[in-house]
Scaffold this active site. Structure first.
Site, PDB file in Angstrom:
ATOM      1  N   GLU A  78       5.633  -1.172   6.668  1.00  0.00           N
ATOM      2  CA  GLU A  78       5.285   0.255   6.525  1.00  0.00           C
ATOM      3  C   GLU A  78       3.935   0.420   5.815  1.00  0.00           C
ATOM      4  OE1 GLU A  78       8.538   2.750   5.149  1.00  0.00           O
ATOM      5  OE2 GLU A  78       9.741   2.191   6.890  1.00  0.00           O
ATOM      6  N   GLU A 116      14.098  -1.805  11.030  1.00  0.00           N
ATOM      7  CA  GLU A 116      14.858  -0.976  10.083  1.00  0.00           C
ATOM      8  C   GLU A 116      15.401   0.203  10.868  1.00  0.00           C
ATOM      9  OE1 GLU A 116      13.051   0.163   6.333  1.00  0.00           O
ATOM     10  OE2 GLU A 116      12.011  -1.765   6.202  1.00  0.00           O
TER      11      GLU A 116
HETATM   12  O1  AHR Z   1      15.355   0.722   3.675  1.00  0.00           O
HETATM   13  C1  AHR Z   1      14.801   1.446   2.634  1.00  0.00           C
HETATM   14  C2  AHR Z   1      13.305   1.657   2.796  1.00  0.00           C
HETATM   15  O2  AHR Z   1      13.066   2.423   3.931  1.00  0.00           O
HETATM   16  C3  AHR Z   1      12.480   0.424   3.025  1.00  0.00           C
HETATM   17  O3  AHR Z   1      12.149  -0.226   1.844  1.00  0.00           O
HETATM   18  C4  AHR Z   1      11.259   0.961   3.697  1.00  0.00           C
HETATM   19  O4  AHR Z   1      10.648   0.016   4.552  1.00  0.00           O
HETATM   20  C5  AHR Z   1      11.757   2.197   4.422  1.00  0.00           C
HETATM   21  O5  AHR Z   1      10.987   3.294   4.183  1.00  0.00           O
END
Ligand code: AHR
Length: 528
Positions: A209, A332
């Site tokens: 990110e 994610e």
């Molecule tokens: O999963 C929690 C957070 O969500 C992670 O650290 C990040 O990559 C995303 O914004």
């Protein structure tokens, strides 16, 4: 003939997959026995694409009690462990055949300095986990512990490197430390720390990110940094490393386009993150367990947006990479609710109901459908954080409804995706409609067919008539995950409220399968 009969009562044009037809019913009607017939054809001899087992992958970060208390209790803990790693957790994850684990973050990855996490534990420096609660990170769980965990789980390692606050040298050294078999300072350091043989580390992420917590970069500056950092992510000693570039969050299409245009030649994969919740408001995500049908419907509707999101991102990838060399890792994904009352807001500890399970079933069906590009997905996160598989409280461990979906869906691992035509009724609420059913099917190496079906409707069961084209089905069996209440979940006091049961509500006549799916359910059928 059958095909004509199969669809003739449905007045709208047939569509491939997912899109339902507009047969309305009263949203607030009492639970009905039968909400009408849904029709489907599965082309059992027409599959070409393989569903990678990595679509059923996981993500675990140094956040709340995912690592500490979740995976790691330390060697001296009274909780049964192997070299500090909880045995109950390893056993549960081996049962779902966890294929790959991403670590150490998340946002944490871009402030993690791996050299702090090697060597004698009592000598490791600590740091402040600035993203997740400003708590002290002891570095007790580091590279050796993570790779030992992967070996205990029997899964591949996916390591996320630090671009936001790290150096190129640091990243190069880490890969050399983990994977180099020859004569070098890093390999000697690894040997000195007790590991002679190098590990196999298949996947390496260059940042996380980086449009946000990983450095707030523009796509142009990240792409340039990606090109530089990845140069030094070497494949040593027969370990062919797959390089993952940081892709967008949800519909940040300009990021996807720019990073691909500037760096596509030097990446194997680009990532995508996508979280869903009941509301559109990050400051009021809603309760995980206290909700009405409006919030149920909202989550189902939001979850279905994954189809559009995948399509749009893949369209951009197709422009730059028409031969589909580059993979898409949705590394994610999952539901994100308000934390459980009384818990640290930065620890993202949430409960998990049958609503989360149906949402997971839809996500996984969507990833299966796009397996020609989606080559990995990692639910966030494995233990005690966001849409967890497992919750722990001291020595206790419970399995969530989402865990059970992963267990039921493991039949899709490495199987061949089968094309489907589906016409289903709508689930209507508050003047809005979404398709009531969501489905995916595959054929495994032994020729067995598996169909994963989600009934999104919490009030109406769904009658399904399905033609299995191209096979002579002999035997059918099934399992179902459902619950009486939309908010049903497992607790430490009542850990078995939501769990899979045998599903018998079907009939097989020739190659025509009929079944009635309960309200708010995930069903997996096996046809031999
Ligand atoms: O999963 C929690 C957070 O969500 C992670 O650290 C990040 O990559 C995303 O914004």
């Amino acid at each position: 003939m059958f095909r004509k009969w199969l669809f003739e009562e449905i007045t709208v044009v047939a569509v491939v997959l997912l899109v339902g037809c507009g047969l309305a019913y009263a949203a607030d009607a009492a639970v009905q026995e039968d909400s009408g017939v849904n029709r489907m054809i599965i082309y059992t001899d027409k599959g070409t694409e393989r569903i990678s087992r990595n679509i059923y992958g996981h993500f675990s970060e140094h956040l709340g009690s995912c690592i500490y208390g979740g995976f790691w209790v330390g060697e001296d803990s009274p909780i049964p462990n192997t070299r500090g790693i909880r045995n109950d957790v390893v056993e549960a994850l081996r049962k779902i055949k966890i294929p790959v684990l991403r670590w150490p973050g998340g946002c944490f990855a871009d402030e993690y300095h791996w050299k702090d996490g090697i060597g004698p534990r009592e000598e490791r420096p600590s740091m402040v986990n600035t993203h997740w609660g400003m708590v002290r990170e002891t570095n007790a769980f580091g590279t050796h512990e993570f790779l030992d965990l992967c070996e205990q789980l029997g899964c591949e390692a996916y390591v996320a490197g630090n671009v936001g606050s790290g150096t190129v040298e640091e990243m190069q050294d880490w890969v050399e430390y983990m994977t180099f078999d020859g004569d070098s300072e890093m390999a000697d350091l690894r040997r000195m720390n007790g590991r002679d043989r190098p590990w196999q580390v298949k996947y390496f992420g260059v940042g996380n990110e980086n449009w946000g917590c990983g450095g707030n970069m523009s796509p142009e500056s990240y792409a340039d940094l990606y090109n530089r950092f990845q140069t030094y992510v070497r494949s040593y000693s027969g370990n062919r490393i797959v390089k993952v570039a940081c892709g967008p969050g949800s519909e940040n299409y300009p990021w996807m386009k720019t990073v691909l245009e500037r760096a596509h030649r030097r990446m194997d994969v680009i990532s995508l993150h996508h979280y869903v919740r009941g509301t559109g408001d990050w400051n009021k995500k809603g309760s995980a367990t206290q909700f009405e049908e409006a919030e149920w419907f909202a989550l189902m509707k939001n979850t279905l947006t994954i189809y559009e999101l995948l399509k749009n991102n893949i369209d951009i990838m197709d422009q730059v990479d028409p031969h589909r060399r580059i993979g898409l890792f949705v590394d994610e994904w999952g539901t994100w609710w308000d934390v459980e009352p009384g818990t640290n807001p930065s620890f993202l500890y949430q409960q998990n109901t049958i609503r989360d399970a149906v949402s997971a079933g839809i996500f996984l069906n969507a990833f299966n459908e796009h397996c020609y590009r989606v080559r990995m997905a990692n639910i966030a996160q494995t233990i005690n954080v966001l849409q967890a598989m497992i919750l722990t409280k001291d020595e206790k461990m419970i399995l969530t409804p989402t865990y059970h979906v992963f267990e039921m869906y493991k039949v899709h691992h490495d199987a061949t995706l089968l094309p489907i035509e589906l016409q289903c009724r709508d689930y209507q609420f508050g003047g809005e409609t979404i398709p009531a059913l969501n489905v995916s099917a595959s054929k495994d190496k032994s020729g067995n067919i598996h169909i994963s079906l989600c009934n999104l409707d919490p009030k109406n069961s769904a009658r399904l008539v399905c033609e299995l084209q191209g096979t002579e089905a002999k035997k059918i069996s099934g399992r179902v995950l459902t619950a009486d209440a939309m908010t049903a979940h497992n607790t430490f006091e009542n850990p078995q409220v939501v769990k899979p049961a045998t599903f018998n509500n079907f009939k097989l006549e020739g190659n025509i399968l009929t079944a009635t799916l309960p309200t708010k359910s995930v069903v997996v059928l096996e046809i031999e």
